[in-house]
Design an enzyme around this catalytic site. Structure first.
Site, short mmCIF file in Angstrom:
data_model
loop_
_atom_site.label_atom_id
_atom_site.label_comp_id
_atom_site.label_asym_id
_atom_site.label_seq_id
_atom_site.Cartn_x
_atom_site.Cartn_y
_atom_site.Cartn_z
N SER A 37 0.77 -1.22 -0.07
CA SER A 37 -0.05 0.07 -0.15
C SER A 37 0.92 1.17 -0.17
CB SER A 37 -0.92 -0.15 1.31
OG SER A 37 -0.05 -0.24 2.53
N ASP A 316 -3.52 8.31 8.00
CA ASP A 316 -4.29 7.56 8.62
C ASP A 316 -3.36 6.84 9.63
OD1 ASP A 316 -2.69 5.20 7.28
OD2 ASP A 316 -4.56 4.98 5.88
N HIS A 319 -0.21 4.78 7.09
CA HIS A 319 0.32 5.31 6.08
C HIS A 319 1.04 6.85 5.85
CE1 HIS A 319 -2.30 2.12 4.70
NE2 HIS A 319 -1.43 1.78 3.92
#
Length: 352
Positions: A37, A316, A319
């Protein structure tokens, strides 16, 4: 002034310096991206998984809005792409129809890891091994277009960026309620097993024509807000056990760089030390992140994010914000400290 303080001052300098990148003639003909991610730019959008970021507030500072990037703006590899002189971002494999795949493809997938099972408690993802299979498909398409000799000459000049492995700890080893790896391996054994599997995929890429590799080390995963809030003890700022376990893998990865630089003819590998950022001036996990996050650590869809995004290291609970991505990208591309990249930085690698 001690060494750690000096390093933190360097961090602050880069975080609050200019944020713009200048594009021009690309320094490499193509860029292929493998990862999770931290690099995903849309490959998870159509998968059956909780690990998605194709909704606001993700992309609030990205020109195209939400695209599947797990941050407010650009990822680190987006910025490296610009620093390399590309005038466009590398498209995700899921969106390669009709695009010029000869310029590169992004195979990264949120929640993915080196091991096939990593992250699957959240749903589907594209593991490192499957990403390599996708690249094999792209090479086959390029061979049809360019011919065997020309495609090999082309791929030999490209940069291969690999940033994967954090989830093998965050979404595998340190989730014993979902995965048995914690009971099957000590941290030392697990790092070695991961490195062996990782090395086979990298060698597969080499056999497909890759010659220039930038291998990104794991982060200080114990300092991620989600890990602090779920596994932290006694108001600790970091979960040392987790960061130390990931560092064992980083040591294996750096050793792999030395080994493959000797063994694989014509190839050049570098290691980028991501276990560098410290957030010691933030006192609470909630002050690290910018959006209102769900139980799984990802942002609530369509909720507003904080206003001062450039003042928060995380968007978040997992990340980093674009501001931090800018710092890590610039350090990887042109290292201000010799210990950040080994044995050279990306700007030097692409000139070889």
């Amino acid at each position: 002034m001690d060494r750690e303080t000096k390093l933190w001052l360097v961090v602050l300098f880069f975080l609050f310096s200019a944020t713009y990148c200048v594009v021009g003639v690309p320094q490499v003909p193509c860029l292929f991206i493998f990862g999770d991610s931290l690099s995903d730019s849309g490959n998870n959008n159509n998968l059956n998984t909780e690990a998605k970021a194709n909704f606001m507030p993700y992309g609030v500072d990205f020109p195209a809005g939400p695209t599947g990037r797990f941050t407010n703006g650009r990822t680190s590899v987006d910025i490296i792409t610009q620093l390399l002189g590309f005038d466009h971002f590398i498209p995700p494999y899921a969106n390669t129809n009709g695009t010029d795949i000869a310029l590169g493809v992004n195979y990264a997938s949120g929640a993915a890891g080196i091991r096939n099972e990593t992250g699957t408690h959240m749903g589907e993802d594209i593991s490192f091994g499957l990403q390599v299979q996708h690249h094999r498909d792209i090479v086959s398409q390029l061979t049809t277009k360019l011919g065997t000799d020309k495609v090999q000459q082309h791929l030999n000049k490209c940069l291969y960026y690999v940033n994967i492995g954090n989830n093998d700890y965050l979404n595998n080893y340190f989730l014993p309620e979902h995965y048995p790896s914690n009971s099957n391996y000590t941290t030392e054994q697990y790092a070695i097993a991961l490195a062996i599997e990782y090395s086979t995929y990298v060698k597969d890429l080499y056999e497909l024509g890759a010659r220039k590799f930038s291998l990104i080390g794991l982060n200080l995963i114990g300092c991620i807000p989600y890990e602090i809030s779920t596994h932290g003890k006694n108001d600790s700022m970091c979960v040392q056990e987790e960061s130390q376990a990931a560092q064992l893998f980083n040591e294996e990865l750096k050793a792999l760089v030395d080994r493959y630089n000797k063994e694989l003819v014509g190839a050049k590998f570098i290691y980028v030390n991501s276990a560098f950022m410290k957030y010691s001036n933030f006192k609470l996990p909630d002050s690290l992140k910018c959006c209102k996050d769900k139980e799984n650590g990802l942002c609530f869809p369509n909720e507003e994010s904080c206003i001062g995004r450039h003042l928060h290291p995380f968007f978040d609970a997992f990340h980093p914000t674009e501001k931090v991505n800018l710092f890590t990208a610039r350090c990887a591309y042109s290292s201000p400290i010799p210990t950040y990249t080994y044995p050279m930085d990306i700007s030097q690698l692409v000139k070889l």
